[in-house]
Design an enzyme around this catalytic site. Structure first.
Site, PDB file in Angstrom:
ATOM      1  N   ASP A   9       0.849  -1.180   0.000  1.00 36.98           N
ATOM      2  CA  ASP A   9       0.000   0.000   0.000  1.00 36.98           C
ATOM      3  C   ASP A   9       0.890   1.236   0.000  1.00 36.98           C
ATOM      4  O   ASP A   9       2.094   1.163   0.305  1.00 36.98           O
ATOM      5  CB  ASP A   9      -0.917   0.000   1.221  1.00 36.98           C
ATOM      6  CG  ASP A   9      -2.168   0.839   1.018  1.00 36.98           C
ATOM      7  OD1 ASP A   9      -2.314   1.413  -0.075  1.00 36.98           O
ATOM      8  OD2 ASP A   9      -2.989   0.909   1.938  1.00 36.98           O
ATOM      9  N   GLU A  50       2.053   3.889  -4.027  1.00 32.92           N
ATOM     10  CA  GLU A  50       1.565   2.509  -4.130  1.00 32.92           C
ATOM     11  C   GLU A  50       2.527   1.648  -4.946  1.00 32.92           C
ATOM     12  O   GLU A  50       2.810   0.503  -4.586  1.00 32.92           O
ATOM     13  CB  GLU A  50       0.176   2.511  -4.770  1.00 32.92           C
ATOM     14  CG  GLU A  50      -0.903   3.054  -3.850  1.00 32.92           C
ATOM     15  CD  GLU A  50      -2.184   3.416  -4.575  1.00 32.92           C
ATOM     16  OE1 GLU A  50      -3.204   3.601  -3.899  1.00 32.92           O
ATOM     17  OE2 GLU A  50      -2.158   3.518  -5.828  1.00 32.92           O
ATOM     18  N   ASP A  75      -5.176  -2.908  -2.523  1.00 31.16           N
ATOM     19  CA  ASP A  75      -6.488  -2.284  -2.638  1.00 31.16           C
ATOM     20  C   ASP A  75      -6.484  -1.143  -3.646  1.00 31.16           C
ATOM     21  O   ASP A  75      -7.448  -0.384  -3.741  1.00 31.16           O
ATOM     22  CB  ASP A  75      -7.011  -1.808  -1.284  1.00 31.16           C
ATOM     23  CG  ASP A  75      -6.109  -0.778  -0.618  1.00 31.16           C
ATOM     24  OD1 ASP A  75      -5.511   0.040  -1.333  1.00 31.16           O
ATOM     25  OD2 ASP A  75      -6.007  -0.783   0.622  1.00 31.16           O
ATOM     26  N   ASP A 124      -1.406  -0.907   5.029  1.00 30.91           N
ATOM     27  CA  ASP A 124      -1.901   0.457   5.180  1.00 30.91           C
ATOM     28  C   ASP A 124      -1.334   1.107   6.440  1.00 30.91           C
ATOM     29  O   ASP A 124      -0.920   2.272   6.435  1.00 30.91           O
ATOM     30  CB  ASP A 124      -3.426   0.428   5.225  1.00 30.91           C
ATOM     31  CG  ASP A 124      -4.026   1.822   5.328  1.00 30.91           C
ATOM     32  OD1 ASP A 124      -4.107   2.500   4.299  1.00 30.91           O
ATOM     33  OD2 ASP A 124      -4.412   2.222   6.450  1.00 30.91           O
ATOM     34  N   HIS A 313     -20.726 -11.400 -38.817  1.00 24.05           N
ATOM     35  CA  HIS A 313     -21.114 -11.365 -40.230  1.00 24.05           C
ATOM     36  C   HIS A 313     -22.139 -12.457 -40.556  1.00 24.05           C
ATOM     37  O   HIS A 313     -22.302 -13.439 -39.818  1.00 24.05           O
ATOM     38  CB  HIS A 313     -19.874 -11.561 -41.112  1.00 24.05           C
ATOM     39  CG  HIS A 313     -19.178 -12.869 -40.874  1.00 24.05           C
ATOM     40  ND1 HIS A 313     -19.611 -14.065 -41.405  1.00 24.05           N
ATOM     41  CD2 HIS A 313     -18.084 -13.171 -40.138  1.00 24.05           C
ATOM     42  CE1 HIS A 313     -18.820 -15.047 -41.019  1.00 24.05           C
ATOM     43  NE2 HIS A 313     -17.886 -14.533 -40.246  1.00 24.05           N
ATOM     44  N   GLU A 389     -10.522 -11.848 -38.021  1.00 19.90           N
ATOM     45  CA  GLU A 389     -10.602 -13.137 -37.341  1.00 19.90           C
ATOM     46  C   GLU A 389      -9.205 -13.700 -37.102  1.00 19.90           C
ATOM     47  O   GLU A 389      -8.218 -13.284 -37.725  1.00 19.90           O
ATOM     48  CB  GLU A 389     -11.443 -14.106 -38.195  1.00 19.90           C
ATOM     49  CG  GLU A 389     -11.639 -15.506 -37.612  1.00 19.90           C
ATOM     50  CD  GLU A 389     -12.312 -15.520 -36.248  1.00 19.90           C
ATOM     51  OE1 GLU A 389     -11.637 -15.142 -35.262  1.00 19.90           O
ATOM     52  OE2 GLU A 389     -13.484 -15.918 -36.160  1.00 19.90           O
TER      53      GLU A 389
END
Length: 509
Positions: A9, A50, A75, A124, A313, A389
């Site tokens: 954190d 972070e 988080d 934290d 298609h 494709e």
């Protein structure tokens, strides 16, 4: 192989402002804390802090065992989504930090998971201790830290991203009739704020944070996504129409990602009973939200999404024969039935009147379908190569049974892994998914707030849907996509997506 959990954190009191990070390394099997790291880093933003915490946690795990597997829990949805490659990194200060984090361990040995703030308390608290030390003109000291003492040690809950354990917790929360301990804090039920601007494919801005608060003030939780389904079971159900013109083709693997959650100041230490009660209350609310979804996921001020109406298609001569028909084959045109299907789609969309632009794959069958529809809508057709494709290599024009007979080993490998290529050097589904993700980002930026018809193929459409759902590649074996069918996905400014429609064929009846 040894497995570690890294929880990290970071925060900034001012954003940018005095900042610090915290990281914890624990044993995945026992939950035992093995290492802690924290540092005051001077003036920086939340996001930079972070990332610094992530790098520190990975380095600490590497020092313990450079051959280990690592599961990162944070988080910060922004860091998780960027490190898994689903969101682009725009901010110049974060690009080198992300690259540094990616170099600590081989990428295949690191996985990422978003977790609610309540489950990231240890890291934290370490980040807040580091910022408190910086305010005093000092650096964080492990000997003076109380983060581990103030954070209840969680019970082991199975291996990282254990879907069964997660489902059991949700069921328990739904069945629970207990209420939180009187007087214990209740997480806010305010609507979630929009995610950080840098989380979107087109912006690099960072979120604002109130002065003297290390994190934004919202306290929104979400339930983490469950793990992949049984790939072997999915592959076993693939029939002769699996990735041929009928189109059950897999895509690239998706790293696990939970629901977005805003971040909040750790605040003063709370008792174990308070933390447990608050977490239980959050679990109940999250479970009920999953069980009874609201009208929509996006906040009301997000603005109009970019909406992709995905049209497969119409039929070609190969479609009823269920033959592989990708971008490397004969490039067939529509059959008479296919042209009739395209005309029916055109009338259906004209009655709705919502399509504002038409974009087509470069292949003949999609361009012909797009021309028929666009002429009825009075629009021009733009061509996007990224919508083509998959190239099925030497399998082009063959049925699934013929491929099974001629190339059994290659087919088994292809069904087992999205990284495997068809015989003769075709395109893997992992490569296809990377291409579709890049095309998605390009088109959402170009058509922000608009509804655009994308005329494309089976694999691209299923991949758009799979990526929007955050589903594993084997989920595509469970999707049926008919010729001239319509699907729709909306993309919001915070990077979230909503699948609105799948395999609609009522216009053909």
């Amino acid at each position: 192989m040894r497995e570690f959990i890294v929880e990290a954190d970071g925060g900034s009191r001012g954003n940018p402002g005095p900042a610090g990070y915290g990281s914890v390394v624990s044993d995945a099997a026992t939950g035992e804390t093995l290492a802690e790291a924290a540092e005051y880093i001077g003036v920086a933003t939340n996001n930079v802090a972070e990332y610094r915490g992530l790098v520190a946690g990975l380095r600490a795990a590497h020092e313990l065992d450079p051959d280990a597997a690592v599961h990162v829990r944070m988080d910060s949805k922004l860091v998780v989504e960027q490190m898994t490659g689903r969101w682009k990194i725009k901010h110049p200060a974060m690009k080198p930090l992300a690259a540094e984090a990616a170099r600590v361990f081989p990428p295949e040995r690191v996985t990422y998971e978003w977790i609610p703030r309540e489950r990231n308390k240890h890291a934290d608290r370490l980040a807040n201790e580091a910022m408190d030390a910086g305010k005093r003109g000092e650096q964080w000291s492990a000997s003076a830290s109380r983060a581990a003492l103030d954070t209840p040690r969680p019970e082991p809950a199975g291996p990282p991203a254990d879907a069964a354990a997660g489902a059991a917790r949700v069921r328990a929360a739904l069945a629970s009739t207990s209420t939180p301990t009187p007087g214990s804090p209740r997480p806010s039920t305010a609507a979630p704020a929009a995610g950080p601007a840098d989380a979107t494919p087109t912006s690099g801005a960072e979120p604002a944070t109130a002065p003297d608060s290390p994190r934004p003030a919202d306290d929104t939780t979400g339930a983490p996504a469950t793990g992949p389904a049984d790939a072997d079971a999915g592959a076993a159900r693939v029939s002769g129409e699996t990735a041929a013109e009928s189109g059950d083709a897999a895509g690239a693997p998706a790293a696990g990602a939970g629901a977005a959650g805003a971040e909040a100041d750790a605040g003063p230490a709370r008792s174990s009973a308070d933390v447990t009660a608050a977490a239980a209350d959050a679990d109940v609310r999250a479970a009920r939200t999953v069980a009874t979804p609201g009208v929509g996921w996006a906040p009301p001020d997000m603005g109009a999404p970019a909406t992709f109406v995905l049209l497969r298609h119409g039929e070609t001569p190969l479609t009823p024969q269920k033959r592989f028909s990708g971008s490397g084959g004969s490039d067939p045109s529509l059959s008479d039935i296919g042209r009739e299907q395209a005309a029916r789609v055109a009338e259906f969309l004209a009655r709705r009147g919502t399509v504002q632009a038409v974009v087509s794959s470069p292949l003949a069958r999609t361009r012909e379908t797009a021309r028929i529809v666009a002429a009825r809508l009075g629009l021009e057709v733009a061509v996007e190569d990224g919508l083509r494709e998959t190239d099925f290599g030497a399998w082009e024009g063959l049925t699934f049974g013929e491929v099974r007979e001629r190339h059994p080993d290659d087919l088994n490998a292809w069904l087992s892994s999205p990284d495997a290529e068809p015989t003769g050097g075709g395109e893997s589904f992992a490569a296809t998914a990377d291409r579709i993700a890049a095309t998605r980002d390009k088109l959402t930026a170009a058509y922000a707030g608009r509804t655009v018809l994308l005329v494309t193929h089976v694999t691209p459409i299923k991949t758009f849907v799979r990526l929007a759902l955050g589903a594993p590649p084997e989920a595509l074996f469970r999707m049926e996509l008919s010729a001239a069918s319509l699907s729709a996905v909306a993309y919001y400014a915070d990077g979230n997506a909503s699948v609105r429609l799948f395999n609609e064929t009522s216009h053909l009846r």
